[in-house]
Scaffold this motif. Structure first.
Motif, short mmCIF file in Angstrom:
data_model
loop_
_atom_site.label_atom_id
_atom_site.label_comp_id
_atom_site.label_asym_id
_atom_site.label_seq_id
_atom_site.Cartn_x
_atom_site.Cartn_y
_atom_site.Cartn_z
N TYR A 14 36.28 -61.34 -30.67
CA TYR A 14 35.35 -61.97 -31.13
C TYR A 14 33.74 -61.96 -30.78
O TYR A 14 33.05 -61.92 -31.58
N CYS A 15 33.80 -62.08 -29.29
CA CYS A 15 32.56 -61.84 -28.95
C CYS A 15 31.99 -60.45 -29.17
O CYS A 15 30.93 -60.42 -29.46
N LYS A 16 32.70 -59.47 -29.00
CA LYS A 16 32.29 -58.15 -29.40
C LYS A 16 31.86 -58.17 -30.50
O LYS A 16 30.80 -57.67 -30.96
N GLY A 17 32.65 -58.79 -31.69
CA GLY A 17 32.09 -58.69 -32.97
C GLY A 17 30.72 -59.76 -33.30
O GLY A 17 29.89 -59.27 -33.84
N ALA A 18 30.57 -60.64 -32.34
CA ALA A 18 29.36 -61.41 -32.55
C ALA A 18 28.27 -60.71 -32.20
O ALA A 18 27.05 -60.72 -32.78
N LYS A 19 28.41 -59.99 -31.22
CA LYS A 19 27.10 -59.08 -30.67
C LYS A 19 27.09 -57.98 -31.45
O LYS A 19 25.72 -57.47 -31.73
N GLU A 20 27.80 -57.53 -32.04
CA GLU A 20 27.69 -56.25 -33.18
C GLU A 20 27.16 -56.91 -34.35
O GLU A 20 26.19 -56.20 -35.12
N ALA A 21 27.50 -58.25 -34.87
CA ALA A 21 26.97 -58.91 -36.07
C ALA A 21 25.38 -59.08 -35.80
O ALA A 21 24.76 -58.93 -36.67
N LEU A 22 25.20 -59.67 -34.60
CA LEU A 22 23.88 -59.99 -34.19
C LEU A 22 22.87 -58.46 -34.31
O LEU A 22 21.87 -58.42 -34.88
N ALA A 23 23.36 -57.59 -33.77
CA ALA A 23 22.47 -56.23 -34.01
C ALA A 23 22.40 -55.79 -35.29
O ALA A 23 21.50 -55.41 -35.71
N GLU A 24 23.44 -55.98 -36.12
CA GLU A 24 23.26 -55.58 -37.47
C GLU A 24 22.37 -56.48 -38.36
O GLU A 24 21.52 -56.04 -39.11
N LEU A 25 22.46 -57.66 -37.87
CA LEU A 25 21.67 -58.68 -38.73
C LEU A 25 20.08 -58.54 -38.42
O LEU A 25 19.36 -58.48 -39.43
N PRO A 72 40.27 -68.81 -33.65
CA PRO A 72 41.21 -67.81 -33.71
C PRO A 72 41.55 -67.26 -35.33
O PRO A 72 41.63 -67.98 -36.31
N GLY A 73 41.38 -65.76 -35.28
CA GLY A 73 41.78 -65.22 -36.66
C GLY A 73 40.49 -65.04 -37.43
O GLY A 73 40.70 -64.42 -38.49
N GLN A 74 39.55 -65.18 -36.81
CA GLN A 74 38.19 -65.32 -37.70
C GLN A 74 37.80 -63.75 -38.16
O GLN A 74 38.10 -62.73 -37.05
N SER A 75 37.30 -63.46 -39.33
CA SER A 75 37.20 -62.12 -39.60
C SER A 75 35.82 -61.76 -39.18
O SER A 75 34.95 -62.73 -38.87
N TYR A 76 35.47 -60.53 -39.07
CA TYR A 76 34.08 -60.05 -38.77
C TYR A 76 33.10 -60.73 -39.65
O TYR A 76 31.92 -61.23 -39.23
N ASP A 77 33.50 -60.65 -41.15
CA ASP A 77 32.44 -61.35 -42.05
C ASP A 77 32.16 -62.90 -41.79
O ASP A 77 31.09 -63.01 -42.05
#
Length: 93
Positions: A14-25, A72-77
């Motif tokens: 989830y942390c990896k996803g948050a960092k990827e989302a930050l870069a994408e945003l 827990p279980g949160q999607s990337y979106d």
């Protein structure tokens, strides 16, 4: 505008996803570059974690006000939507 303090754990998907989302945003909206996001690996910086109330990572704060805490279980979106809301809050603060 305020800085965001973010806590993560190495190996957390989830942390990896948050960092990827930050870069994408930031790519989608360059105004988000103005927001400083200070990432702290929680086991390496217990002195920074102190005073912040959360259970799951990633968690994002302005001061001690929690803006986002993964579930827990949160999607990337869902993660991306929460990171965006945190960035928007920081820009308005």
């Amino acid at each position: 505008m305020k800085n965001i303090t973010a806590f993560y754990l190495n190996g957390c998907p989830y942390c990896k996803g948050a960092k990827e989302a930050l870069a994408e945003l930031i790519e989608e909206n360059p105004a988000y570059r103005q927001v400083a996001v200070d990432w702290y690996e929680e086991s390496e910086h217990p002195e920074v974690v102190q005073g912040h109330s959360y259970y799951y990572v990633p968690s994002m704060f302005i001061g001690t006000e929690k803006l986002y805490e993964a579930q827990p279980g949160q999607s990337y979106d869902a993660i991306k939507a929460h990171v965006k809301a945190a960035l928007d809050a920081a820009l308005k603060a």
